[in-house]
Design an enzyme around this catalytic site. Structure first.
Site, PDB file in Angstrom:
ATOM      1  N   SER A  49      29.854  17.481  46.741  1.00 52.93           N
ATOM      2  CA  SER A  49      30.865  16.891  46.553  1.00 52.93           C
ATOM      3  C   SER A  49      31.448  16.989  44.868  1.00 52.93           C
ATOM      4  O   SER A  49      30.852  16.288  43.928  1.00 52.93           O
ATOM      5  CB  SER A  49      31.051  15.405  46.736  1.00 52.93           C
ATOM      6  OG  SER A  49      32.181  14.684  46.272  1.00 52.93           O
TER       7      SER A  49
ATOM      8  N   HIS B 274      32.500  20.429  48.882  1.00 56.20           N
ATOM      9  CA  HIS B 274      33.380  19.252  49.405  1.00 56.20           C
ATOM     10  C   HIS B 274      34.145  18.806  48.414  1.00 56.20           C
ATOM     11  O   HIS B 274      33.734  18.333  47.225  1.00 56.20           O
ATOM     12  CB  HIS B 274      32.227  18.136  49.672  1.00 56.20           C
ATOM     13  CG  HIS B 274      32.900  16.941  50.565  1.00 56.20           C
ATOM     14  ND1 HIS B 274      33.112  17.019  51.840  1.00 56.20           N
ATOM     15  CD2 HIS B 274      33.119  15.855  50.092  1.00 56.20           C
ATOM     16  CE1 HIS B 274      33.417  15.818  52.083  1.00 56.20           C
ATOM     17  NE2 HIS B 274      33.597  15.251  51.230  1.00 56.20           N
TER      18      HIS B 274
ATOM     19  N   ASP C 180      37.119  16.022  47.578  1.00 57.42           N
ATOM     20  CA  ASP C 180      37.684  14.676  47.823  1.00 57.42           C
ATOM     21  C   ASP C 180      38.981  14.317  47.381  1.00 57.42           C
ATOM     22  O   ASP C 180      39.171  14.054  46.260  1.00 57.42           O
ATOM     23  CB  ASP C 180      36.613  13.629  47.455  1.00 57.42           C
ATOM     24  CG  ASP C 180      35.436  13.708  48.206  1.00 57.42           C
ATOM     25  OD1 ASP C 180      35.408  13.502  49.464  1.00 57.42           O
ATOM     26  OD2 ASP C 180      34.179  13.940  47.432  1.00 57.42           O
TER      27      ASP C 180
ATOM     28  N   MET D 272      42.110  11.892  47.464  1.00 56.39           N
ATOM     29  CA  MET D 272      42.283  10.450  47.379  1.00 56.39           C
ATOM     30  C   MET D 272      43.709  10.024  46.793  1.00 56.39           C
ATOM     31  O   MET D 272      44.033  10.619  45.865  1.00 56.39           O
ATOM     32  CB  MET D 272      41.340   9.756  46.656  1.00 56.39           C
ATOM     33  CG  MET D 272      39.896   9.866  47.328  1.00 56.39           C
ATOM     34  SD  MET D 272      38.730   8.808  46.332  1.00 56.39           S
ATOM     35  CE  MET D 272      37.251   9.546  46.898  1.00 56.39           C
TER      36      MET D 272
ATOM     37  N   HIS E 119      38.421  17.111  52.280  1.00 55.90           N
ATOM     38  CA  HIS E 119      38.400  15.580  52.716  1.00 55.90           C
ATOM     39  C   HIS E 119      39.340  14.863  52.175  1.00 55.90           C
ATOM     40  O   HIS E 119      39.601  14.642  51.185  1.00 55.90           O
ATOM     41  CB  HIS E 119      36.874  15.033  52.354  1.00 55.90           C
ATOM     42  CG  HIS E 119      36.556  13.781  52.881  1.00 55.90           C
ATOM     43  ND1 HIS E 119      35.673  12.830  52.663  1.00 55.90           N
ATOM     44  CD2 HIS E 119      37.336  12.951  53.946  1.00 55.90           C
ATOM     45  CE1 HIS E 119      35.697  11.775  52.939  1.00 55.90           C
ATOM     46  NE2 HIS E 119      36.613  11.721  53.990  1.00 55.90           N
TER      47      HIS E 119
ATOM     48  N   MET F 245      41.453  11.881  52.099  1.00 55.50           N
ATOM     49  CA  MET F 245      41.396  10.370  52.378  1.00 55.50           C
ATOM     50  C   MET F 245      42.791   9.770  51.531  1.00 55.50           C
ATOM     51  O   MET F 245      43.034   9.257  50.679  1.00 55.50           O
ATOM     52  CB  MET F 245      40.470   9.862  51.341  1.00 55.50           C
ATOM     53  CG  MET F 245      39.015   9.860  51.988  1.00 55.50           C
ATOM     54  SD  MET F 245      37.601   9.881  50.900  1.00 55.50           S
ATOM     55  CE  MET F 245      37.635  11.375  50.117  1.00 55.50           C
TER      56      MET F 245
ATOM     57  N   MET G 247      31.307   8.864  58.077  1.00 57.02           N
ATOM     58  CA  MET G 247      31.192   8.145  56.639  1.00 57.02           C
ATOM     59  C   MET G 247      29.999   7.312  56.714  1.00 57.02           C
ATOM     60  O   MET G 247      29.898   6.320  57.310  1.00 57.02           O
ATOM     61  CB  MET G 247      32.594   7.395  56.007  1.00 57.02           C
ATOM     62  CG  MET G 247      33.606   8.054  56.031  1.00 57.02           C
ATOM     63  SD  MET G 247      33.486   9.575  54.602  1.00 57.02           S
ATOM     64  CE  MET G 247      32.885   8.485  53.196  1.00 57.02           C
TER      65      MET G 247
ATOM     66  N   GLY H 289      35.946   6.167  49.016  1.00 53.44           N
ATOM     67  CA  GLY H 289      36.514   5.825  47.628  1.00 53.44           C
ATOM     68  C   GLY H 289      36.061   6.134  46.557  1.00 53.44           C
ATOM     69  O   GLY H 289      36.800   6.260  45.505  1.00 53.44           O
ATOM     70  N   PHE H 290      34.769   6.011  46.526  1.00 59.33           N
ATOM     71  CA  PHE H 290      33.881   6.391  45.125  1.00 59.33           C
ATOM     72  C   PHE H 290      32.677   6.969  45.553  1.00 59.33           C
ATOM     73  O   PHE H 290      31.955   6.892  46.682  1.00 59.33           O
ATOM     74  CB  PHE H 290      33.635   5.030  44.654  1.00 59.33           C
ATOM     75  CG  PHE H 290      35.010   4.307  44.451  1.00 59.33           C
ATOM     76  CD1 PHE H 290      35.726   4.610  43.424  1.00 59.33           C
ATOM     77  CD2 PHE H 290      35.406   3.130  45.228  1.00 59.33           C
ATOM     78  CE1 PHE H 290      36.878   3.660  42.813  1.00 59.33           C
ATOM     79  CE2 PHE H 290      36.532   2.580  45.093  1.00 59.33           C
ATOM     80  CZ  PHE H 290      37.139   2.888  43.978  1.00 59.33           C
TER      81      PHE H 290
ATOM     82  N   GLY I  23      28.625   7.684  44.453  1.00 67.58           N
ATOM     83  CA  GLY I  23      27.648   6.670  43.693  1.00 67.58           C
ATOM     84  C   GLY I  23      27.399   5.162  44.558  1.00 67.58           C
ATOM     85  O   GLY I  23      26.717   4.634  44.085  1.00 67.58           O
TER      86      GLY I  23
ATOM     87  N   ASP J  91      28.700  11.891  55.090  1.00 67.88           N
ATOM     88  CA  ASP J  91      29.233  11.859  53.618  1.00 67.88           C
ATOM     89  C   ASP J  91      29.010  10.353  53.073  1.00 67.88           C
ATOM     90  O   ASP J  91      29.516   9.396  53.704  1.00 67.88           O
ATOM     91  CB  ASP J  91      30.766  12.199  53.725  1.00 67.88           C
ATOM     92  CG  ASP J  91      31.128  12.232  52.295  1.00 67.88           C
ATOM     93  OD1 ASP J  91      30.560  12.135  51.313  1.00 67.88           O
ATOM     94  OD2 ASP J  91      32.544  12.349  52.293  1.00 67.88           O
ATOM     95  N   GLY J  92      28.335  10.190  51.944  1.00 65.43           N
ATOM     96  CA  GLY J  92      28.136   9.051  51.301  1.00 65.43           C
ATOM     97  C   GLY J  92      26.808   8.470  51.153  1.00 65.43           C
ATOM     98  O   GLY J  92      26.061   7.980  52.164  1.00 65.43           O
ATOM     99  N   GLY J  93      26.346   8.482  49.871  1.00 71.10           N
ATOM    100  CA  GLY J  93      24.681   8.009  49.650  1.00 71.10           C
ATOM    101  C   GLY J  93      23.789   8.965  50.062  1.00 71.10           C
ATOM    102  O   GLY J  93      22.634   8.482  50.212  1.00 71.10           O
TER     103      GLY J  93
ATOM    104  N   GLY K 216      27.232  13.903  46.531  1.00 70.85           N
ATOM    105  CA  GLY K 216      27.674  13.899  45.176  1.00 70.85           C
ATOM    106  C   GLY K 216      26.534  13.715  44.045  1.00 70.85           C
ATOM    107  O   GLY K 216      26.185  14.316  43.425  1.00 70.85           O
ATOM    108  N   SER K 217      26.465  12.177  43.969  1.00 73.80           N
ATOM    109  CA  SER K 217      25.645  11.721  42.818  1.00 73.80           C
ATOM    110  C   SER K 217      24.136  12.252  42.947  1.00 73.80           C
ATOM    111  O   SER K 217      23.434  12.238  41.866  1.00 73.80           O
ATOM    112  CB  SER K 217      25.905  10.362  42.645  1.00 73.80           C
ATOM    113  OG  SER K 217      25.560   9.489  44.003  1.00 73.80           O
TER     114      SER K 217
HETATM  115  C1  DX5 Z   1      33.449   8.822  49.210  1.00 72.76           C
HETATM  116  C2  DX5 Z   1      33.442  10.308  49.128  1.00 72.76           C
HETATM  117  C3  DX5 Z   1      32.507  11.154  48.873  1.00 72.76           C
HETATM  118  C4  DX5 Z   1      31.611  11.017  47.536  1.00 72.76           C
HETATM  119  C5  DX5 Z   1      30.096  11.207  47.731  1.00 72.76           C
HETATM  120  O1  DX5 Z   1      34.673   8.492  49.311  1.00 72.76           O
HETATM  121  O2  DX5 Z   1      34.207  10.908  50.494  1.00 72.76           O
HETATM  122  O3  DX5 Z   1      32.482  12.475  49.383  1.00 72.76           O
HETATM  123  O4  DX5 Z   1      32.195  11.921  46.568  1.00 72.76           O
HETATM  124  O5  DX5 Z   1      29.325  10.788  46.764  1.00 72.76           O
HETATM  125  P1  DX5 Z   1      27.820  10.213  46.881  1.00 72.76           P
HETATM  126  O6  DX5 Z   1      27.004  11.419  47.528  1.00 72.76           O
HETATM  127  O7  DX5 Z   1      27.574   9.965  45.467  1.00 72.76           O
HETATM  128  O8  DX5 Z   1      27.896   9.021  47.807  1.00 72.76           O
HETATM  129 ZN    ZN Z   2      34.043  12.948  50.915  1.00 65.58          ZN
END
Ligand code: DX5
Ligand code: ZN
Length: 236
Positions: free
Chosen positions: A6, A31, A33, A35, A64, A66, A135, A140-141, A143, A174-176, A196-197
């Site tokens: 991401s 990916h 994102d 928003m 993606h 959002m 998800m 939204g974020f 990490g 997607d996420g964590g 992402g992180s």
């Molecule tokens: C969250 C995004 C994700 C996010 C993933 O709303 O859709 O794609 O960037 O980041 P990590 O892998 O750090 O959760």
């Molecule tokens: Zn995403």
């Protein structure tokens, strides 16, 4: 397993360098994102940034959205160079029409669901989508902490897709996502993992990609994964 890093967690001040490092490392998907500060409490970027990156990269642009009422912007994202658009089922009153429009514009059509949203709609929509995004955080974020309920949801989604005669629809999570949960996620039915992180900030990327891939090796690729892989990269 396909890894889709991401962009949000990349070095945003040096995106050209980041994209080229990803390609050199053997990454194939990116990916992105988007928003809007309305569907989610954060604002990122839109078609202008994606359009600026397109000529610099052959990565598969997995976008993606959002954003509220995404149907308003499908053409803009196509023109910017998106290969796939994933819209949220919660953000669109006429999601079936939107999915058809995405396909008609020549892109893959993905459908995303928030952690609290039921997936019973798959009974009616399974054949209208090219990918399902589950998800594993509230969007939204980057990490945020991974929500383990995703494992049950993956199992349920696989059953519903099979019942709807769409068992080869790839599922993205997607996420964590991090190397520690990759094995269980792929076993439970995920084909594409967004990170992402847990990916950026761990260079060299080739080594980091290998860490994710090794964790997924216990689970042989499904046909759904092969299908998603065959979508390939864009000719930039
Ligand atoms: C969250 C995004 C994700 C996010 C993933 O709303 O859709 O794609 O960037 O980041 P990590 O892998 O750090 O959760
Ligand atoms: Zn995403």
């Amino acid at each position: 397993m396909i890894l889709s890093p991401s962009l949000l967690s990349a070095d945003l001040a040096d995106l050209t360098e980041e994209l080229s490092a990803l390609e050199k490392a053997g990454v194939q998907w990116l990916h992105l994102d988007v928003m809007d500060g309305a569907f989610v409490p954060n604002i990122t970027f839109g078609p202008p940034l994606i359009g600026a990156l397109r000529p610099k990269s052959r990565l598969f642009f997995d976008v993606h959205l959002m954003i509220e009422e995404p149907a308003r912007y499908l053409k803009d994202f196509r023109e910017a160079g998106a290969n796939m658009l994933t819209v949220h089922v919660e953000a669109d009153r006429h999601v079936r029409r939107t999915l058809a429009e995405i396909r008609a514009l020549g892109m893959r059509a993905g459908l995303a669901v928030n952690p609290g949203t039921d997936i019973g709609f798959l009974r009616w929509l399974a054949r209208d989508l090219d990918m399902l995004l589950l998800m594993s955080v509230n969007p939204g974020f980057s990490g945020q902490s991974f929500l383990p309920e995703i494992y049950d949801k993956l199992g349920a989604a696989r059953v519903l897709l099979s019942k709807a005669k769409a068992k080869d629809v790839p599922i993205q999570v997607d996420g964590g996502v991090c190397p520690e949960n990759v094995k269980e996620l792929t076993k439970a039915g995920a084909d594409i993992l967004v990170s992402g992180s847990a990916f950026f900030g761990h260079s060299p990327y080739k080594t980091r990609l290998a860490v994710f891939s090794r964790a997924a090796e216990a689970c042989p690729p499904r046909r759904a994964e092969e299908i998603a892989r065959s979508w390939g990269c864009n000719q930039a």
